[in-house]
Design a protein around this motif. Structure first.
Motif, PDB file in Angstrom:
ATOM      1  N   GLU A 185     -15.140  -6.909  55.910  1.00 58.85           N
ATOM      2  CA  GLU A 185     -14.289  -6.191  54.947  1.00 58.85           C
ATOM      3  C   GLU A 185     -13.069  -5.601  55.632  1.00 58.85           C
ATOM      4  O   GLU A 185     -11.948  -5.717  55.141  1.00 58.85           O
ATOM      5  CB  GLU A 185     -15.100  -5.087  54.253  1.00 58.85           C
TER       6      GLU A 185
ATOM      7  N   ARG B  43     -10.611  -8.387  56.930  1.00 58.43           N
ATOM      8  CA  ARG B  43      -9.873  -8.968  55.804  1.00 58.43           C
ATOM      9  C   ARG B  43      -8.834  -7.999  55.263  1.00 58.43           C
ATOM     10  O   ARG B  43      -7.713  -8.405  54.939  1.00 58.43           O
ATOM     11  CB  ARG B  43     -10.852  -9.391  54.717  1.00 58.43           C
TER      12      ARG B  43
ATOM     13  N   ASP C 289      -5.805  -8.074  57.284  1.00 63.46           N
ATOM     14  CA  ASP C 289      -5.225  -9.409  57.359  1.00 63.46           C
ATOM     15  C   ASP C 289      -5.407 -10.016  58.753  1.00 63.46           C
ATOM     16  O   ASP C 289      -4.547 -10.749  59.247  1.00 63.46           O
ATOM     17  CB  ASP C 289      -3.750  -9.399  56.956  1.00 63.46           C
TER      18      ASP C 289
ATOM     19  N   VAL D 236     -10.287 -14.253  60.381  1.00 59.49           N
ATOM     20  CA  VAL D 236     -11.753 -14.259  60.360  1.00 59.49           C
ATOM     21  C   VAL D 236     -12.178 -15.702  60.570  1.00 59.49           C
ATOM     22  O   VAL D 236     -11.826 -16.584  59.778  1.00 59.49           O
ATOM     23  CB  VAL D 236     -12.305 -13.727  59.023  1.00 59.49           C
TER      24      VAL D 236
ATOM     25  N   ASP E 297     -14.985 -16.333  52.717  1.00 59.03           N
ATOM     26  CA  ASP E 297     -14.148 -16.356  51.528  1.00 59.03           C
ATOM     27  C   ASP E 297     -13.147 -17.504  51.685  1.00 59.03           C
ATOM     28  O   ASP E 297     -13.193 -18.262  52.663  1.00 59.03           O
ATOM     29  CB  ASP E 297     -13.468 -15.002  51.296  1.00 59.03           C
TER      30      ASP E 297
ATOM     31  N   GLU F 126     -10.090 -17.500  52.506  1.00 54.36           N
ATOM     32  CA  GLU F 126      -9.153 -17.348  53.616  1.00 54.36           C
ATOM     33  C   GLU F 126      -9.809 -17.543  54.985  1.00 54.36           C
ATOM     34  O   GLU F 126      -9.117 -17.677  55.992  1.00 54.36           O
ATOM     35  CB  GLU F 126      -8.507 -15.958  53.568  1.00 54.36           C
ATOM     36  N   SER F 127     -11.128 -17.529  55.025  1.00 55.27           N
ATOM     37  CA  SER F 127     -11.843 -17.640  56.301  1.00 55.27           C
ATOM     38  C   SER F 127     -11.626 -19.007  56.932  1.00 55.27           C
ATOM     39  O   SER F 127     -11.541 -20.026  56.244  1.00 55.27           O
ATOM     40  CB  SER F 127     -13.343 -17.423  56.093  1.00 55.27           C
TER      41      SER F 127
END
Length: 184
Positions: A39, A42, A45, A48, A84, A86-87
């Protein structure tokens, strides 16, 4: 100084192996720390990157690995920390997140000079990944309350080796930030 990247090691697991019962207890304890790190990384920014075994499935990719873990008997240990959109994802075949993977190249492209390691298993994959990060001149942080072990004594010894021999910082997840490496 460069960015900090969060490396999540082997948390997408089916827990259908010999040491699973012992490991599950430790994963349950580490899970809140991993979730909090995700958390916070992310929100900042920060990159990850999940680095995960392929369980010997040589035609697999990250989606299949995640699906297998979510279909396994311990989906409750995977769902809260699932990648997620973006990972980033790197498949590994051996203990180190770096061994014959594109991880070092990816970190270089992201401008990451510091890595925060979390996941499993402290005395195996986390230890070897910390060593390989260190020899690549990356600053290493190990999130003490976000790593799981099979053998508590070996995990303690591994953490001591990471601190002494690899200059790793050992910190609880609440003391880890994900801004520019200079801000820590």
């Amino acid at each position: 100084m460069g960015r900090t990247a969060l490396i999540v090691i082997d948390m997408l697991n089916t827990y259908e192996h010999e040491d699973a019962q012992v490991l599950v207890r430790s994963v349950r304890e580490a899970l809140p720390g991993v979730k909090t790190l995700l958390e916070r990384a992310r929100a900042a920014d920060a990159p990850v990157i999940y680095v995960n075994d392929n369980f010997g499935r040589w035609r697999s990719h990250h989606g299949e690995i995640l699906e297998a873990a979510l279909a396994g008997p311990r989906a409750d240990l995977v769902e809260p920390i699932a990648p997620d959109e973006e990972s980033l994802f790197v498949v590994k075949a051996r203990h180190s997140a770096f061994y014959e993977t594109p991880l070092a190249y990816l970190l270089g492209r992201l401008g990451a000079e510091r890595v925060v390691l979390c996941g499993q298993v402290t005395e195996q994959c986390v230890l070897y990944s910390a060593l390989d990060a260190h020899i690549r001149h990356l600053d290493v942080v190990v999130a003490l309350d976000a790593v799981a072990h099979i053998d508590a004594d070996l995990a303690d010894a591994a953490l001591l080796m990471m601190e002494r021999n690899m200059a790793a910082e050992l910190r609880p997840n609440g003391d880890i930030t994900f801004g520019d490496a200079r801000s820590d």
